[in-house]
Design an enzyme around this catalytic site. Structure first.
Site, PDB file in Angstrom:
ATOM      1  N   ASN A  72       0.837  -1.207   0.000  1.00  0.00           N
ATOM      2  CA  ASN A  72       0.000   0.000   0.000  1.00  0.00           C
ATOM      3  C   ASN A  72       0.878   1.266   0.000  1.00  0.00           C
ATOM      4  O   ASN A  72       2.056   1.195  -0.322  1.00  0.00           O
ATOM      5  CB  ASN A  72      -0.996  -0.036   1.161  1.00  0.00           C
ATOM      6  CG  ASN A  72      -2.340   0.565   0.780  1.00  0.00           C
ATOM      7  OD1 ASN A  72      -2.401   1.637   0.200  1.00  0.00           O
ATOM      8  ND2 ASN A  72      -3.416  -0.132   1.083  1.00  0.00           N
ATOM      9  N   ARG A  73       0.312   2.395   0.385  1.00  0.00           N
ATOM     10  CA  ARG A  73       1.006   3.669   0.158  1.00  0.00           C
ATOM     11  C   ARG A  73       1.694   4.240   1.392  1.00  0.00           C
ATOM     12  O   ARG A  73       1.215   4.055   2.510  1.00  0.00           O
ATOM     13  CB  ARG A  73      -0.002   4.695  -0.386  1.00  0.00           C
ATOM     14  CG  ARG A  73      -0.467   4.331  -1.789  1.00  0.00           C
ATOM     15  CD  ARG A  73      -1.617   5.187  -2.263  1.00  0.00           C
ATOM     16  NE  ARG A  73      -1.941   4.878  -3.649  1.00  0.00           N
ATOM     17  CZ  ARG A  73      -2.684   3.822  -4.045  1.00  0.00           C
ATOM     18  NH1 ARG A  73      -3.198   3.002  -3.145  1.00  0.00           N
ATOM     19  NH2 ARG A  73      -2.910   3.601  -5.320  1.00  0.00           N
TER      20      ARG A  73
ATOM     21  N   HIS B 296       3.547  -0.060  -2.644  1.00  0.00           N
ATOM     22  CA  HIS B 296       3.895  -1.489  -2.700  1.00  0.00           C
ATOM     23  C   HIS B 296       5.407  -1.768  -2.713  1.00  0.00           C
ATOM     24  O   HIS B 296       5.893  -2.607  -3.474  1.00  0.00           O
ATOM     25  CB  HIS B 296       3.258  -2.132  -3.940  1.00  0.00           C
ATOM     26  CG  HIS B 296       1.749  -2.215  -3.883  1.00  0.00           C
ATOM     27  ND1 HIS B 296       1.043  -2.270  -2.712  1.00  0.00           N
ATOM     28  CD2 HIS B 296       0.809  -2.260  -4.877  1.00  0.00           C
ATOM     29  CE1 HIS B 296      -0.265  -2.356  -2.978  1.00  0.00           C
ATOM     30  NE2 HIS B 296      -0.430  -2.338  -4.279  1.00  0.00           N
TER      31      HIS B 296
ATOM     32  N   HIS C 130      -1.219 -10.140  -3.220  1.00  0.00           N
ATOM     33  CA  HIS C 130      -2.008  -9.270  -4.102  1.00  0.00           C
ATOM     34  C   HIS C 130      -2.766 -10.071  -5.167  1.00  0.00           C
ATOM     35  O   HIS C 130      -2.880  -9.634  -6.318  1.00  0.00           O
ATOM     36  CB  HIS C 130      -1.072  -8.243  -4.739  1.00  0.00           C
ATOM     37  CG  HIS C 130      -1.715  -6.937  -5.068  1.00  0.00           C
ATOM     38  ND1 HIS C 130      -2.727  -6.814  -6.011  1.00  0.00           N
ATOM     39  CD2 HIS C 130      -1.524  -5.699  -4.576  1.00  0.00           C
ATOM     40  CE1 HIS C 130      -3.096  -5.553  -6.088  1.00  0.00           C
ATOM     41  NE2 HIS C 130      -2.385  -4.850  -5.222  1.00  0.00           N
TER      42      HIS C 130
ATOM     43  N   TYR D   5      -5.606 -11.415  -7.507  1.00  0.00           N
ATOM     44  CA  TYR D   5      -6.834 -10.857  -8.087  1.00  0.00           C
ATOM     45  C   TYR D   5      -7.782 -12.028  -8.315  1.00  0.00           C
ATOM     46  O   TYR D   5      -7.480 -12.923  -9.106  1.00  0.00           O
ATOM     47  CB  TYR D   5      -6.554 -10.223  -9.449  1.00  0.00           C
ATOM     48  CG  TYR D   5      -5.848  -8.896  -9.435  1.00  0.00           C
ATOM     49  CD1 TYR D   5      -4.519  -8.784  -9.039  1.00  0.00           C
ATOM     50  CD2 TYR D   5      -6.500  -7.743  -9.883  1.00  0.00           C
ATOM     51  CE1 TYR D   5      -3.864  -7.561  -9.072  1.00  0.00           C
ATOM     52  CE2 TYR D   5      -5.844  -6.516  -9.925  1.00  0.00           C
ATOM     53  CZ  TYR D   5      -4.530  -6.436  -9.515  1.00  0.00           C
ATOM     54  OH  TYR D   5      -3.873  -5.230  -9.547  1.00  0.00           O
TER      55      TYR D   5
ATOM     56  N   ASP E 236     -11.372   0.886  -3.420  1.00  0.00           N
ATOM     57  CA  ASP E 236      -9.933   0.841  -3.226  1.00  0.00           C
ATOM     58  C   ASP E 236      -9.681   1.435  -1.846  1.00  0.00           C
ATOM     59  O   ASP E 236      -9.079   2.488  -1.705  1.00  0.00           O
ATOM     60  CB  ASP E 236      -9.222   1.641  -4.337  1.00  0.00           C
ATOM     61  CG  ASP E 236      -7.748   1.280  -4.463  1.00  0.00           C
ATOM     62  OD1 ASP E 236      -7.258   0.495  -3.637  1.00  0.00           O
ATOM     63  OD2 ASP E 236      -7.092   1.791  -5.391  1.00  0.00           O
TER      64      ASP E 236
ATOM     65  N   GLN F 144      -7.562  -4.284   2.498  1.00  0.00           N
ATOM     66  CA  GLN F 144      -7.794  -3.366   1.384  1.00  0.00           C
ATOM     67  C   GLN F 144      -8.664  -4.102   0.380  1.00  0.00           C
ATOM     68  O   GLN F 144      -8.269  -5.141  -0.151  1.00  0.00           O
ATOM     69  CB  GLN F 144      -6.456  -2.964   0.737  1.00  0.00           C
ATOM     70  CG  GLN F 144      -6.562  -1.985  -0.425  1.00  0.00           C
ATOM     71  CD  GLN F 144      -6.529  -0.512  -0.002  1.00  0.00           C
ATOM     72  OE1 GLN F 144      -6.294  -0.198   1.174  1.00  0.00           O
ATOM     73  NE2 GLN F 144      -6.770   0.389  -0.932  1.00  0.00           N
TER      74      GLN F 144
ATOM     75  N   GLU G 188      -6.699  -7.562   0.197  1.00  0.00           N
ATOM     76  CA  GLU G 188      -5.322  -7.549   0.683  1.00  0.00           C
ATOM     77  C   GLU G 188      -5.323  -7.345   2.192  1.00  0.00           C
ATOM     78  O   GLU G 188      -5.561  -6.226   2.667  1.00  0.00           O
ATOM     79  CB  GLU G 188      -4.544  -6.422   0.001  1.00  0.00           C
ATOM     80  CG  GLU G 188      -4.566  -6.473  -1.509  1.00  0.00           C
ATOM     81  CD  GLU G 188      -4.373  -5.098  -2.139  1.00  0.00           C
ATOM     82  OE1 GLU G 188      -3.416  -4.387  -1.791  1.00  0.00           O
ATOM     83  OE2 GLU G 188      -5.203  -4.717  -2.985  1.00  0.00           O
TER      84      GLU G 188
HETATM   85  C1  GAL Z   1      -3.847  -1.911  -5.022  1.00  0.00           C
HETATM   86  C2  GAL Z   1      -3.966  -0.432  -4.779  1.00  0.00           C
HETATM   87  C3  GAL Z   1      -4.499   0.189  -6.035  1.00  0.00           C
HETATM   88  C4  GAL Z   1      -3.590  -0.117  -7.196  1.00  0.00           C
HETATM   89  C5  GAL Z   1      -3.359  -1.615  -7.291  1.00  0.00           C
HETATM   90  C6  GAL Z   1      -2.330  -1.989  -8.324  1.00  0.00           C
HETATM   91  O1  GAL Z   1      -3.349  -2.560  -3.875  1.00  0.00           O
HETATM   92  O2  GAL Z   1      -4.786  -0.190  -3.661  1.00  0.00           O
HETATM   93  O3  GAL Z   1      -4.658   1.584  -5.876  1.00  0.00           O
HETATM   94  O4  GAL Z   1      -2.387   0.562  -7.053  1.00  0.00           O
HETATM   95  O5  GAL Z   1      -2.922  -2.131  -6.070  1.00  0.00           O
HETATM   96  O6  GAL Z   1      -2.719  -1.608  -9.597  1.00  0.00           O
END
Ligand code: GAL
Length: 380
Positions: free
Chosen positions: A100-101, A126, A202, A204, A272, A311, A338
């Site tokens: 995350n940020r 990340h 991460h 999907y 998000d 997340q 996440e």
């Molecule tokens: C997520 C993040 C999104 C985006 C994504 C990767 O974890 O919250 O904003 O960056 O990863 O594309």
């Protein structure tokens, strides 16, 4: 004769799964020539997972539907070259050192200010650029016991890599039990200098199978009464607010598409957000974080974790890139859940700490369990 066959069958089952160590196959070479291996984990109830040494990444996850037909429910690529391409948006990887940020890529620890790469204007995302954990080739140790099989990945992130202090020794173990369709991901880390650590996976998911058109028809329940409020750059303001009355209220099972148009008009451009998980039940080490259901296939996924947050990301940046077998990964055709500490925790004293100190051990565990949801009996 029948008895001999039955014994032989039972022998085959056990020799395939319990006691057998996961085997590996080559998955290609990285641009700088490192060989990458792909390990297969399986059990006797139909789950097959494949994990690779680059980024300790979950590459495939096959689970049965209501008719027993298996599909791969996570996005990815057919070889390591796909994972090294622009089309890879952290598919299935181990994300860190800090997922995350981090606001403006800056934090101060024990009197020293640290500066990290700004790879998601104006923030750090990340774990940074080419030395983030998803891009390293990890060492794999496959193992098995009478209850299941796993692969333990280890890597060392040297002091100063991506600007983070301390030499960090990390392990990530994927484990598939023999008798349940679940996969557990367990993390540990130790350091020789105080440093922030926040690891997640991460993956999907699309429970109808990767490459299916949308995830907006999936329903979701999140065990979260609150979320961390963010500014327009997706950095928490520090406020923890109730989800009640907002588009983020998933306390009851809700179809993801129901309110996405409205949340899509905000800076997050869809879901998000970091949800604050409700306190876990007394005596339990893990919290039920999320339940996702896809009705057509009948697949239901339960996410359990030791982490305080999750997340929920609705694949808003998926752009129609080609993935496994040339399948198209459309906008919002997959979701990420996440499990993690809250974003930018290193700059927020009121959030649970992400600082790991020498002599301490970072530990975290998340389990994804797959079940079949029986359709409700028709009412007359
Ligand atoms: C997520 C993040 C999104 C985006 C994504 C990767 O974890 O919250 O904003 O960056 O990863 O594309």
């Amino acid at each position: 004769m029948k008895l001999t066959l039955a014994i032989f069958g039972a022998f085959l089952m056990t020799s395939v799964v319990s006691g057998a160590e996961p085997v590996s196959e080559p998955f290609g070479k990285t641009k700088d020539g490192q060989a990458v291996e792909l390990y297969t984990l399986k059990n006797s109830t139909g789950l097959v997972a494949k994990v690779m040494t680059r980024g300790a990444t979950l590459v495939q996850l096959h689970v049965p539907d209501k008719d027993g037909k298996a599909a791969d429910v996570i996005l990815g690529f057919d070889d390591v070259t796909g994972y090294e391409s622009e089309d890879n948006q952290y598919f299935g990887c181990t994300t860190g050192r800090v997922c995350n940020r981090i606001a403006k890529g800056k934090f101060t620890l024990e009197g020293t200010e640290y500066t990290l790469a700004i790879n998601n204007e104006p923030n750090h995302l990340h774990g940074g650029l080419d030395k983030s954990l998803d891009k390293l080739v990890w060492k794999a140790s496959p193992y098995s016991n009478e209850k299941g099989q796993g692969v333990k990945f280890t890597v060392t992130s040297p002091d100063g890599d991506e600007g983070y202090p301390g030499t960090l020794e990390i392990t990530v173990s994927y484990y598939v039990p023999n008798d349940t369709n679940s996969i557990s991901i367990s993390y540990t880390a130790i350091t020789d200098k105080a440093t922030p650590v926040n690891l997640t996976n991460h993956a999907y998911f699309n429970l109808a199978g990767e490459g299916s058109e949308t995830v907006l028809n999936h329903s979701l329940r999140l065990n979260a009464d609150n979320y961390t409020v963010s500014d327009d750059t997706m950095i928490p303001t520090g406020e923890i607010a109730p989800v009640e009355g907002t588009d983020l209220d998933f306390r009851e099972r809700t179809v993801i598409g129901k309110r996405i148009e409205s949340i899509g008009k905000t800076a997050a451009i869809g879901y998000d957000h970091n949800f604050v998980l409700n306190a876990r039940e007394e005596g339990k080490t893990m919290t039920l974080a999320a339940i996702v259901v896809e009705k057509e296939s009948g697949r239901r996924m339960l996410v359990m974790t030791t982490e305080p947050g999750i997340q929920f990301y609705s694949g808003n940046f998926l752009k129609g890139q080609k993935g496994k077998g040339g399948k198209t990964y459309a906008h919002r055709s997959a979701l990420c859940l996440e499990t993690q500490h809250y974003p930018d925790s290193v700059n927020h004293e009121n959030f649970p700490t992400t600082i790991l100190k020498p002599g301490e051990k970072y530990e975290s565990k998340t389990t994804y369990t797959f079940e079949i949801e029986k359709p409700e009996p028709a009412k007359n």
